[in-house]
Design an enzyme around this catalytic site. Structure first.
Site, PDB file in Angstrom:
ATOM      1  N   SER A   1     -32.913  94.787  65.341  1.00 19.02           N
ATOM      2  CA  SER A   1     -32.678  94.085  64.084  1.00 19.02           C
ATOM      3  C   SER A   1     -31.660  94.902  63.288  1.00 19.02           C
ATOM      4  O   SER A   1     -31.738  96.126  63.269  1.00 19.02           O
ATOM      5  CB  SER A   1     -33.992  93.976  63.311  1.00 19.02           C
ATOM      6  OG  SER A   1     -33.727  93.812  61.933  1.00 19.02           O
TER       7      SER A   1
ATOM      8  N   TYR B   1     -17.547  50.146  85.586  1.00 24.17           N
ATOM      9  CA  TYR B   1     -17.208  51.470  85.057  1.00 24.17           C
ATOM     10  C   TYR B   1     -16.698  51.318  83.633  1.00 24.17           C
ATOM     11  O   TYR B   1     -15.943  50.392  83.332  1.00 24.17           O
ATOM     12  CB  TYR B   1     -16.137  52.149  85.931  1.00 24.17           C
ATOM     13  CG  TYR B   1     -15.648  53.435  85.292  1.00 24.17           C
ATOM     14  CD1 TYR B   1     -16.349  54.623  85.452  1.00 24.17           C
ATOM     15  CD2 TYR B   1     -14.528  53.437  84.453  1.00 24.17           C
ATOM     16  CE1 TYR B   1     -15.944  55.788  84.814  1.00 24.17           C
ATOM     17  CE2 TYR B   1     -14.110  54.599  83.817  1.00 24.17           C
ATOM     18  CZ  TYR B   1     -14.825  55.770  84.005  1.00 24.17           C
ATOM     19  OH  TYR B   1     -14.422  56.918  83.370  1.00 24.17           O
TER      20      TYR B   1
ATOM     21  N   GLN C   1     -17.152  59.134  81.225  1.00 24.83           N
ATOM     22  CA  GLN C   1     -16.476  60.426  81.348  1.00 24.83           C
ATOM     23  C   GLN C   1     -17.319  61.543  80.710  1.00 24.83           C
ATOM     24  O   GLN C   1     -17.273  62.686  81.141  1.00 24.83           O
ATOM     25  CB  GLN C   1     -15.103  60.335  80.665  1.00 24.83           C
ATOM     26  CG  GLN C   1     -14.315  61.628  80.694  1.00 24.83           C
ATOM     27  CD  GLN C   1     -12.847  61.394  80.380  1.00 24.83           C
ATOM     28  OE1 GLN C   1     -12.137  60.827  81.199  1.00 24.83           O
ATOM     29  NE2 GLN C   1     -12.398  61.799  79.222  1.00 24.83           N
TER      30      GLN C   1
ATOM     31  N   ASN D   1     -36.726  92.943  69.427  1.00 21.72           N
ATOM     32  CA  ASN D   1     -36.875  91.488  69.552  1.00 21.72           C
ATOM     33  C   ASN D   1     -36.668  91.043  70.980  1.00 21.72           C
ATOM     34  O   ASN D   1     -35.962  91.679  71.761  1.00 21.72           O
ATOM     35  CB  ASN D   1     -35.869  90.786  68.648  1.00 21.72           C
ATOM     36  CG  ASN D   1     -36.088  91.127  67.191  1.00 21.72           C
ATOM     37  OD1 ASN D   1     -37.222  91.408  66.785  1.00 21.72           O
ATOM     38  ND2 ASN D   1     -35.017  91.129  66.420  1.00 21.72           N
TER      39      ASN D   1
ATOM     40  N   LYS E   1     -20.110  64.275  82.281  1.00 17.90           N
ATOM     41  CA  LYS E   1     -19.846  65.596  82.855  1.00 17.90           C
ATOM     42  C   LYS E   1     -20.223  66.721  81.904  1.00 17.90           C
ATOM     43  O   LYS E   1     -20.865  67.688  82.290  1.00 17.90           O
ATOM     44  CB  LYS E   1     -18.381  65.684  83.277  1.00 17.90           C
ATOM     45  CG  LYS E   1     -18.122  64.882  84.548  1.00 17.90           C
ATOM     46  CD  LYS E   1     -16.689  64.793  84.889  1.00 17.90           C
ATOM     47  CE  LYS E   1     -16.048  63.443  84.703  1.00 17.90           C
ATOM     48  NZ  LYS E   1     -16.853  62.285  84.396  1.00 17.90           N
TER      49      LYS E   1
ATOM     50  N   GLU F   1     -36.176  83.809  73.083  1.00 16.33           N
ATOM     51  CA  GLU F   1     -35.955  82.877  71.973  1.00 16.33           C
ATOM     52  C   GLU F   1     -34.785  81.936  72.277  1.00 16.33           C
ATOM     53  O   GLU F   1     -34.813  80.750  71.959  1.00 16.33           O
ATOM     54  CB  GLU F   1     -35.699  83.654  70.681  1.00 16.33           C
ATOM     55  CG  GLU F   1     -36.946  84.413  70.228  1.00 16.33           C
ATOM     56  CD  GLU F   1     -36.673  85.392  69.095  1.00 16.33           C
ATOM     57  OE1 GLU F   1     -35.769  85.145  68.280  1.00 16.33           O
ATOM     58  OE2 GLU F   1     -37.377  86.411  69.032  1.00 16.33           O
TER      59      GLU F   1
HETATM   60  N1  ARG Z   1     -11.769  60.716  84.014  1.00 13.96           N
HETATM   61  C1  ARG Z   1     -12.568  59.572  84.301  1.00 13.96           C
HETATM   62  C2  ARG Z   1     -14.052  59.952  84.247  1.00 13.96           C
HETATM   63  O1  ARG Z   1     -14.331  61.076  84.225  1.00 13.96           O
HETATM   64  C3  ARG Z   1     -12.262  59.086  85.677  1.00 13.96           C
HETATM   65  C4  ARG Z   1     -12.325  57.615  85.838  1.00 13.96           C
HETATM   66  C5  ARG Z   1     -11.312  56.928  85.022  1.00 13.96           C
HETATM   67  N2  ARG Z   1     -11.148  55.564  85.435  1.00 13.96           N
HETATM   68  C6  ARG Z   1     -10.420  54.752  84.708  1.00 13.96           C
HETATM   69  N3  ARG Z   1     -10.263  53.574  85.180  1.00 13.96           N
HETATM   70  N4  ARG Z   1      -9.890  55.096  83.584  1.00 13.96           N
HETATM   71  O2  ARG Z   1     -14.916  59.125  84.223  1.00 13.96           O
END
Ligand code: ARG
Length: 453
Positions: A275, A315, A320, A283, A323, A288
């Site tokens: 501390s 899609y 995106q 600690n 990720k 934590e």
């Molecule tokens: N960068 C996009 C993602 O991570 C890839 C797919 C993009 N596809 C598109 N038709 N814009 O999802």
């Protein structure tokens, strides 16, 4: 120039470029190239590129792989995402034939494949991380099997058990987390390649060839499902979130155990933090932080579910963002498993014995063994504790006089120290030192059997 500039007459606004591109997907670089090599092999098998073109494409992709592995792959500011970057580099390396790589493919099926390849490998990584922590838990549990501590319910001292028992409770939780990663991997290992933008292709694609090339046994059966679904990502994040929740609970116990009030453990200087204001403090910041990072991973899971719930089928660029969530969850789980394995290895255990009254159930069960109904025994032991309380006494030093007028016999209370109570536990899976040793053997047997190869 973007990949998709054909029908566009104006250059892309810098603000839009900055907002839509996300370097988070660069982690997919290696799997993207591997996926592209598999795709090219499927194109050759389908007769969509000639053997010679295919060879050039594979050679070019292998060159990209070399650059990627050596850390020398260079992104251009115009690369919208990792897929674009790889295709751009391929064309630079092999010329016009590189423009054939995207035949019968869309980034929609490409990104789904990349993520599946990445998470399939990551699952094996997390299973290994879990194995390491479980093995330290088993080693430490074996070492402290004879030390008796109270188990808790409602954070009140409950029954004396081996200190190995709470440690192994966490090992069993983690072994189920391990199974969850294995289960998730089975559903992740399905190739979406060949689904294209979502409707399939008029070309005679061979998705099963691409699947075999990437090492997946199964291929999608509905191209829209293949590009639109992210339940495999959410499931992976759930596996991380549940594991983090277990680690967070363990972390909370470590924090409690390290307090002056519990006094069960000491953390060596190398793993404690100080501390800035209070010179005496040591600690347990690691624990934590595990606790609060679990909260953020739970947030990743909520993000993954919310991201999907209102999407029109097909899609959508929203995906995106999956990720960031899954990489964060995965990194956090991996880091937390590793640091706790290290921390657990250096902890010194020195718990004080449980309070004498924690043998109350042992006394009542001795009475039950000689035929007293449990409710009656419970009542009698409770009344005895109240009488002893008056002179500030407890179970453990009870004499004949204390038992006058009671259904309790001296043999019910003697010997009745917490060690004795823990050793006498005999129901399967209970907290006796013998049970702990049997559990350690079972855990080692299972984790050895689960090792690959
Ligand atoms: N960068 C996009 C993602 O991570 C890839 C797919 C993009 N596809 C598109 N038709 N814009 O999802």
């Amino acid at each position: 120039m973007t990949l998709w500039g054909g029908r566009f007459t104006e250059p892309l606004s810098q603000a839009v470029r900055d907002f839509t591109s996300d370097p988070a997907d660069r982690r997919l670089l290696l799997v993207d190239v591997h996926g592209s090599i598999a795709h090219v092999r499927a194109l050759i098998a389908a007769g969509l590129v000639s053997g010679e073109e295919g060879q050039d494409l594979v050679a070019g992709l292998e060159q990209v792989l070399v650059e990627a592995t050596a850390g020398g792959f260079v992104y251009e500011p115009t690369d919208e995402d990792v897929h674009t970057a790889v295709e751009r580099r391929l064309v630079e390396l092999v010329g016009d034939v590189g423009k054939k790589v995207h035949t019968g493919r869309s980034r929609n099926d490409q990104v789904a494949l990349d993520l599946r390849l990445y998470l399939h490998q990551a699952a094996t990584g997390r299973m290994g991380d879990i194995d390491r922590l479980v093995s330290v838990l088993a080693d430490r549990a074996e070492e402290v099997a004879e030390i008796v501590v109270p188990s808790y319910t409602h954070l009140q001292q409950a029954q004396p058990v081996s200190l190995g028992h709470p440690l192994l409770a966490y090992a069993w939780m983690l072994l189920r987390d391990r199974e969850r990663f294995a289960d998730a991997a089975a559903r992740i290992g399905v190739s979406p390649l060949g689904a294209g933008a979502g409707g399939g292709s008029t070309l005679p694609l061979r998705p099963e060839v691409a699947a075999a090339e990437v090492g997946f046994d199964t291929v999608f059966t509905n191209s829209l499902d293949a590009v639109a679904s992210r339940d495999f990502v959410a499931e992976y994040v759930f596996a991380c979130a549940q594991a983090m929740t277990h680690l967070s609970r363990f972390a909370e116990d470590l924090v409690l155990w390290s307090s002056a009030e519990f006094g069960w453990i000491t953390i060596p200087d190398s793993h404690a933090t100080g501390s800035s204001a209070l010179p005496h403090k040591r600690n347990l910041d690691v624990a934590e932080l595990v606790r609060s990072r679990a909260a953020v991973v739970i947030g990743d899971l909520v993000a993954m579910l919310a991201m999907q719930k209102g999407l029109p089928l097909g899609y959508n660029r929203d995906l995106q963002e999956d990720k960031r969530a899954v990489f964060h969850a995965d990194d956090t789980a991996s880091g937390s498993l590793a640091v706790l394995a290290e921390l657990l290895g250096v902890i010194e255990f020195h718990p004080p014995p449980p309070a004498p009254e924690t043998v109350a159930l042992l006394v009542a069960e001795r009475m039950v063994s000689r035929g007293v109904p449990f409710r009656e025994a419970h009542q009698q032991v409770g009344a005895l504790l109240t009488r002893l309380d008056v002179d500030g006494r407890s179970l453990g030093n009870v004499g004949e006089k204390d038992l006058e007028g009671s259904a309790i016999r001296l043999a019910d209370v003697e010997p009745s120290d917490p060690d004795e109570a823990a050793r006498r536990l005999q129901s399967p899976g209970s907290g006796s030192p013998q049970s702990v040793l049997a559990q350690v053997a079972e855990i080692r047997h299972r984790t050895n059997a689960a090792q690959p190869g």
